[in-house]
Design a protein around this motif. Structure first.
Motif, short mmCIF file in Angstrom:
data_model
loop_
_atom_site.label_atom_id
_atom_site.label_comp_id
_atom_site.label_asym_id
_atom_site.label_seq_id
_atom_site.Cartn_x
_atom_site.Cartn_y
_atom_site.Cartn_z
N HIS A 99 4.04 -3.07 -1.57
CA HIS A 99 4.43 -2.19 -2.58
C HIS A 99 6.00 -2.25 -2.77
O HIS A 99 6.51 -1.18 -2.10
CB HIS A 99 3.85 -1.00 -2.26
CG HIS A 99 3.72 -0.06 -3.51
ND1 HIS A 99 2.84 1.22 -3.27
CD2 HIS A 99 4.27 -0.03 -4.63
CE1 HIS A 99 3.22 1.64 -4.43
NE2 HIS A 99 4.05 0.95 -5.26
N SER A 156 -0.95 2.35 -0.27
CA SER A 156 0.48 2.15 -0.24
C SER A 156 1.42 2.80 -0.84
O SER A 156 1.05 3.16 -2.02
CB SER A 156 0.68 0.59 -0.61
OG SER A 156 0.68 0.19 -1.79
N ALA A 200 -3.53 2.91 -9.42
CA ALA A 200 -1.99 3.60 -9.38
C ALA A 200 -2.05 4.88 -9.65
O ALA A 200 -2.75 5.32 -10.60
CB ALA A 200 -0.91 2.56 -10.32
N GLU A 254 5.30 3.25 -2.13
CA GLU A 254 6.50 2.48 -2.65
C GLU A 254 7.44 2.26 -1.33
O GLU A 254 7.82 3.57 -1.08
CB GLU A 254 7.04 2.73 -3.74
CG GLU A 254 8.14 1.82 -4.39
CD GLU A 254 9.72 2.44 -3.95
OE1 GLU A 254 9.93 3.76 -3.79
OE2 GLU A 254 10.53 1.55 -3.66
N SER A 267 2.59 -3.87 -7.02
CA SER A 267 2.01 -4.07 -5.65
C SER A 267 1.12 -5.28 -5.50
O SER A 267 0.55 -5.71 -6.54
CB SER A 267 0.95 -3.05 -5.22
OG SER A 267 0.34 -2.80 -3.95
N ALA A 307 1.59 -0.24 4.50
CA ALA A 307 0.34 0.27 3.84
C ALA A 307 -0.43 1.00 4.88
O ALA A 307 -0.42 0.65 6.05
CB ALA A 307 -0.62 -0.69 3.31
N CYS A 346 -7.25 -2.83 -8.19
CA CYS A 346 -6.27 -2.08 -7.73
C CYS A 346 -6.10 -0.50 -8.57
O CYS A 346 -6.90 -0.57 -9.78
CB CYS A 346 -4.75 -2.59 -7.86
SG CYS A 346 -4.25 -2.99 -9.54
N MET A 394 -0.17 3.45 -4.65
CA MET A 394 -1.25 2.50 -5.02
C MET A 394 -2.19 2.20 -4.05
O MET A 394 -2.15 2.32 -2.84
CB MET A 394 -0.37 1.00 -5.38
CG MET A 394 0.32 1.01 -6.64
SD MET A 394 0.92 -0.59 -7.20
CE MET A 394 1.63 -0.35 -8.83
#
Lengths: 118, 116
Positions: B71, B50, B96, B52, B77, B56, B94, B33
């Motif tokens: 995240h 970041s 993804a 998962e 996140s 980050a 944001c 993300m």
């Protein structure tokens, strides 16, 4: 270093006429190229991408883009513009040799405002 | 395409308070993300990336203690702007992405933050 250039701050087109929004790029490896559109106070919407294969890529809402390796360009085109196409358009590139962390993210051009008049 | 949601869509807060923005991928697992900041009539500026379960990665010039990113799962996140000041007022977006580098990034609708 990767970079994207959108040489025009604004493009004005009459409805029904063809439109072109220009984009050139610079990457060290093979480019992954993207076009996004942003309407006021909204996030970005994906239009199309070029990864490999046919140089002419067709995307959403009748848009298409042509990858030209020799000119390092990826211009966005539409045969007949609509008033509803008026928005901010962003070209982006990702270096195929990069992955992970911030190197895997998209690098955006500064955006081109498209204005389609009736 | 895939859907990314953000909440809230706008927020007004007093200077010195903290604000949390959530970003969710609704129909796919977002391995990575990204958080962007956009000033009026300007392009998106990447703040941080970041993955998962990992810390980050912040871009140069972005204060990690001020912009906290978590995240925690493949679909969520969060960005927390701590001790917000008027200069933090901006449009935060944001994004993804799935598991491979050829995947396109899907963007949330953005959050307008205004700090009084």
């Amino acid at each position: 270093a990767q970079s994207v250039a959108q040489p025009e701050d604004q493009v004005n087109v009459a409805e029904g006429n063809p439109l072109t929004v220009k984009c050139t790029y610079s990457v060290s490896g093979n480019p992954y190229l993207f076009w996004y559109v942003q309407y006021p106070n909204r996030g970005l919407q994906f239009l199309l991408k070029y990864i490999t294969g046919d140089n002419l890529v067709k995307g959403s809402y009748g848009f298409e883009a042509e990858f030209n390796k020799s000119q390092t360009s990826f211009h966005l085109k539409k045969p007949s513009a609509l008033v509803s196409d008026s928005a901010l358009y962003f070209c982006a590139v990702r270096d195929s040799g990069s992955y992970g962390g911030s190197q895997g993210n998209l690098i955006f051009g500064k955006g081109t405002k498209l204005s389609v008049k009736p | 395409g895939a859907v990314v949601s953000q909440h809230p869509s706008w927020v007004i807060c007093k200077s010195g308070t903290s604000v949390k923005i959530e970003c969710r991928s609704l129909d796919f697992q977002a391995t990575t993300m990204f958080w962007y900041r956009q000033f009026p009539k300007q392009s998106l500026m990447l703040m941080a990336t970041s993955n998962e379960g990992s810390k980050a990665t912040y871009e140069q010039g972005v204060e990690k203690d001020k912009f906290l990113i978590n995240h925690a799962s493949l679909t969520l996140s969060t960005l927390t702007v701590t001790s917000a000041h008027p200069e933090d007022s901006s449009f935060y977006i944001c994004s993804a992405r799935g598991q491979t580098i050829v995947d396109e990034q899907f963007f949330g609708p953005g959050t307008r933050l205004t700090v009084l």
